[in-house]
Design a protein around this motif. Structure first.
Motif, PDB file in Angstrom:
ATOM      1  N   THR A  17       0.773  -1.274  -0.108  1.00 26.49           N
ATOM      2  CA  THR A  17      -0.154   0.127   0.171  1.00 26.49           C
ATOM      3  C   THR A  17       0.807   1.179  -0.013  1.00 26.49           C
ATOM      4  O   THR A  17       1.990   1.522   0.454  1.00 26.49           O
ATOM      5  CB  THR A  17      -1.208  -0.453   0.967  1.00 26.49           C
ATOM      6  OG1 THR A  17      -0.154  -0.014   2.205  1.00 26.49           O
ATOM      7  CG2 THR A  17      -1.588  -1.789   1.217  1.00 26.49           C
ATOM      8  N   PHE A  18       0.198   2.465  -0.555  1.00 29.52           N
ATOM      9  CA  PHE A  18       1.258   3.474  -0.067  1.00 29.52           C
ATOM     10  C   PHE A  18       1.356   3.881   1.145  1.00 29.52           C
ATOM     11  O   PHE A  18       3.022   4.761   1.512  1.00 29.52           O
ATOM     12  CB  PHE A  18       0.271   4.743  -0.555  1.00 29.52           C
ATOM     13  CG  PHE A  18      -0.078   4.699  -2.483  1.00 29.52           C
ATOM     14  CD1 PHE A  18       1.508   5.196  -2.891  1.00 29.52           C
ATOM     15  CD2 PHE A  18      -1.136   4.775  -2.837  1.00 29.52           C
ATOM     16  CE1 PHE A  18       1.531   5.496  -3.956  1.00 29.52           C
ATOM     17  CE2 PHE A  18      -0.677   4.610  -3.809  1.00 29.52           C
ATOM     18  CZ  PHE A  18      -0.250   4.853  -4.903  1.00 29.52           C
ATOM     19  N   ASN A  19       0.733   3.229   2.416  1.00 29.50           N
ATOM     20  CA  ASN A  19       0.929   3.904   3.630  1.00 29.50           C
ATOM     21  C   ASN A  19       2.531   3.020   4.443  1.00 29.50           C
ATOM     22  O   ASN A  19       3.313   3.393   4.934  1.00 29.50           O
ATOM     23  CB  ASN A  19       0.177   3.707   4.858  1.00 29.50           C
ATOM     24  CG  ASN A  19      -1.378   4.460   4.366  1.00 29.50           C
ATOM     25  OD1 ASN A  19      -0.892   5.594   3.722  1.00 29.50           O
ATOM     26  ND2 ASN A  19      -2.027   4.129   5.237  1.00 29.50           N
ATOM     27  N   THR A  20       2.232   1.284   3.240  1.00 28.64           N
ATOM     28  CA  THR A  20       3.513   0.886   4.211  1.00 28.64           C
ATOM     29  C   THR A  20       4.775   1.939   2.728  1.00 28.64           C
ATOM     30  O   THR A  20       6.014   1.419   3.714  1.00 28.64           O
ATOM     31  CB  THR A  20       3.026  -0.331   2.920  1.00 28.64           C
ATOM     32  OG1 THR A  20       2.420  -1.193   4.021  1.00 28.64           O
ATOM     33  CG2 THR A  20       4.017  -1.893   3.309  1.00 28.64           C
ATOM     34  N   LEU A  21       4.298   1.435   1.402  1.00 32.53           N
ATOM     35  CA  LEU A  21       5.543   2.601   0.995  1.00 32.53           C
ATOM     36  C   LEU A  21       5.960   3.884   1.623  1.00 32.53           C
ATOM     37  O   LEU A  21       7.584   3.499   2.433  1.00 32.53           O
ATOM     38  CB  LEU A  21       4.878   2.799  -0.519  1.00 32.53           C
ATOM     39  CG  LEU A  21       6.195   3.767  -0.765  1.00 32.53           C
ATOM     40  CD1 LEU A  21       7.568   2.873  -1.290  1.00 32.53           C
ATOM     41  CD2 LEU A  21       5.218   3.490  -2.239  1.00 32.53           C
ATOM     42  N   THR A  22       5.671   4.641   2.108  1.00 35.30           N
ATOM     43  CA  THR A  22       5.714   5.475   2.946  1.00 35.30           C
ATOM     44  C   THR A  22       6.139   5.123   4.280  1.00 35.30           C
ATOM     45  O   THR A  22       7.645   6.430   5.072  1.00 35.30           O
ATOM     46  CB  THR A  22       4.829   6.952   2.688  1.00 35.30           C
ATOM     47  OG1 THR A  22       3.630   6.551   3.373  1.00 35.30           O
ATOM     48  CG2 THR A  22       4.481   7.308   1.515  1.00 35.30           C
ATOM     49  N   ALA A  23       5.933   4.582   5.236  1.00 35.57           N
ATOM     50  CA  ALA A  23       6.100   3.722   6.428  1.00 35.57           C
ATOM     51  C   ALA A  23       7.922   3.855   6.449  1.00 35.57           C
ATOM     52  O   ALA A  23       8.876   3.784   7.135  1.00 35.57           O
ATOM     53  CB  ALA A  23       5.672   2.507   6.756  1.00 35.57           C
ATOM     54  N   ILE A  24       7.968   2.290   5.053  1.00 35.01           N
ATOM     55  CA  ILE A  24       9.160   1.945   4.346  1.00 35.01           C
ATOM     56  C   ILE A  24      10.825   3.330   4.018  1.00 35.01           C
ATOM     57  O   ILE A  24      11.681   3.847   4.491  1.00 35.01           O
ATOM     58  CB  ILE A  24       9.107   0.738   3.296  1.00 35.01           C
ATOM     59  CG1 ILE A  24       8.834  -0.266   4.015  1.00 35.01           C
ATOM     60  CG2 ILE A  24      10.961   0.495   2.766  1.00 35.01           C
ATOM     61  CD1 ILE A  24       8.004  -1.587   2.616  1.00 35.01           C
ATOM     62  N   GLU A  25       9.337   3.874   3.336  1.00 35.37           N
ATOM     63  CA  GLU A  25      11.012   5.573   3.053  1.00 35.37           C
ATOM     64  C   GLU A  25      10.765   6.167   4.427  1.00 35.37           C
ATOM     65  O   GLU A  25      12.313   6.882   4.257  1.00 35.37           O
ATOM     66  CB  GLU A  25      10.229   6.020   2.159  1.00 35.37           C
ATOM     67  CG  GLU A  25       9.960   5.396   0.327  1.00 35.37           C
ATOM     68  CD  GLU A  25       9.478   6.621  -0.847  1.00 35.37           C
ATOM     69  OE1 GLU A  25       9.817   6.587  -1.369  1.00 35.37           O
ATOM     70  OE2 GLU A  25       8.704   7.420  -0.249  1.00 35.37           O
ATOM     71  N   VAL A  26      10.557   6.245   4.687  1.00 39.57           N
ATOM     72  CA  VAL A  26      10.479   7.258   6.155  1.00 39.57           C
ATOM     73  C   VAL A  26      11.850   6.711   6.954  1.00 39.57           C
ATOM     74  O   VAL A  26      12.767   6.996   7.187  1.00 39.57           O
ATOM     75  CB  VAL A  26       9.151   7.996   6.830  1.00 39.57           C
ATOM     76  CG1 VAL A  26       9.575   8.448   7.752  1.00 39.57           C
ATOM     77  CG2 VAL A  26       8.832   8.347   6.293  1.00 39.57           C
ATOM     78  N   ALA A  27      11.263   4.907   7.198  1.00 39.22           N
ATOM     79  CA  ALA A  27      12.647   4.307   7.951  1.00 39.22           C
ATOM     80  C   ALA A  27      13.846   4.246   7.358  1.00 39.22           C
ATOM     81  O   ALA A  27      14.942   4.420   8.306  1.00 39.22           O
ATOM     82  CB  ALA A  27      12.234   3.761   8.027  1.00 39.22           C
ATOM     83  N   LEU A  28      13.990   3.834   6.458  1.00 41.05           N
ATOM     84  CA  LEU A  28      15.124   3.730   5.422  1.00 41.05           C
ATOM     85  C   LEU A  28      15.813   5.267   5.388  1.00 41.05           C
ATOM     86  O   LEU A  28      16.791   5.631   4.232  1.00 41.05           O
ATOM     87  CB  LEU A  28      15.370   3.365   3.995  1.00 41.05           C
ATOM     88  CG  LEU A  28      14.777   2.014   3.868  1.00 41.05           C
ATOM     89  CD1 LEU A  28      14.786   1.472   2.454  1.00 41.05           C
ATOM     90  CD2 LEU A  28      16.344   1.226   4.542  1.00 41.05           C
ATOM     91  N   ARG A  29      14.899   6.282   5.472  1.00 45.13           N
ATOM     92  CA  ARG A  29      15.416   8.257   4.927  1.00 45.13           C
ATOM     93  C   ARG A  29      15.496   8.094   4.113  1.00 45.13           C
ATOM     94  O   ARG A  29      16.711   8.464   3.041  1.00 45.13           O
ATOM     95  CB  ARG A  29      16.988   8.044   5.967  1.00 45.13           C
ATOM     96  CG  ARG A  29      16.284   8.302   6.842  1.00 45.13           C
ATOM     97  CD  ARG A  29      16.912   9.205   8.174  1.00 45.13           C
ATOM     98  NE  ARG A  29      16.904   8.069   9.663  1.00 45.13           N
ATOM     99  CZ  ARG A  29      18.150   7.267   9.715  1.00 45.13           C
ATOM    100  NH1 ARG A  29      19.848   7.372   8.695  1.00 45.13           N
ATOM    101  NH2 ARG A  29      18.419   6.371  10.052  1.00 45.13           N
ATOM    102  N   THR A  30      15.177   7.600   2.315  1.00 44.82           N
ATOM    103  CA  THR A  30      15.010   7.835   1.021  1.00 44.82           C
ATOM    104  C   THR A  30      13.688   7.787   0.625  1.00 44.82           C
ATOM    105  O   THR A  30      12.896   7.317   1.235  1.00 44.82           O
ATOM    106  CB  THR A  30      16.028   6.431   0.884  1.00 44.82           C
ATOM    107  OG1 THR A  30      16.608   7.029  -0.457  1.00 44.82           O
ATOM    108  CG2 THR A  30      15.454   5.175   1.131  1.00 44.82           C
ATOM    109  N   SER A  31      13.969   8.184  -0.584  1.00 43.24           N
ATOM    110  CA  SER A  31      12.412   8.245  -1.286  1.00 43.24           C
ATOM    111  C   SER A  31      12.696   7.343  -2.776  1.00 43.24           C
ATOM    112  O   SER A  31      14.005   6.820  -3.843  1.00 43.24           O
ATOM    113  CB  SER A  31      12.414   9.760  -2.196  1.00 43.24           C
ATOM    114  OG  SER A  31      11.650   9.121  -3.045  1.00 43.24           O
TER     115      SER A  31
END
Length: 116
Positions: A87-101
């Protein structure tokens, strides 16, 4: 191909989903399946990016990624293996955790004909 079967079922070798860039995909049988196949391919590409960043940062398992996202280890694992749709929510949570886009929205940092 049922929608609930997970993106990896579109791969001819489902166990390779998110592990090798050059996997082969099953053909679309019905016109309505084109979007499902495209979503599976996109998730595979994003998972490959996630795994690359994890490797660069010394993250060796799903738990290393789950902790900073606030998601369960099993949820992260199902998404990375393609057993469930990202989901987009999962994707953005992973992006935030990895500090990357991982995904660049259309028009971000460049020109896109859809923005005009």
């Amino acid at each position: 191909m049922p929608r609930t079967s997970g993106p990896r079922t579109w791969a001819t070798s489902p166990f390779m989903f998110g592990k090798r860039r050059d996997i082969e995909w099953k053909p679309v049988v019905h016109e309505g399946q084109q979007a499902d196949l495209r979503a599976a391919v996109l998730q595979h590409q994003v998972v490959m990016q996630i795994r690359h960043v994890m490797h660069e940062r010394g993250m060796t398992n799903d738990a290393d990624l789950a902790a900073p996202t606030g998601l369960s280890v099993s949820q992260i694992g199902r998404v990375l293996r393609g057993q469930s749709a990202m989901t987009f929510n999962t994707l953005t949570a992973i992006e935030v955790a990895l500090r990357t886009s991982l995904v660049r929205p259309a028009g971000a940092g460049g020109s896109d004909s859809t923005d005009k």
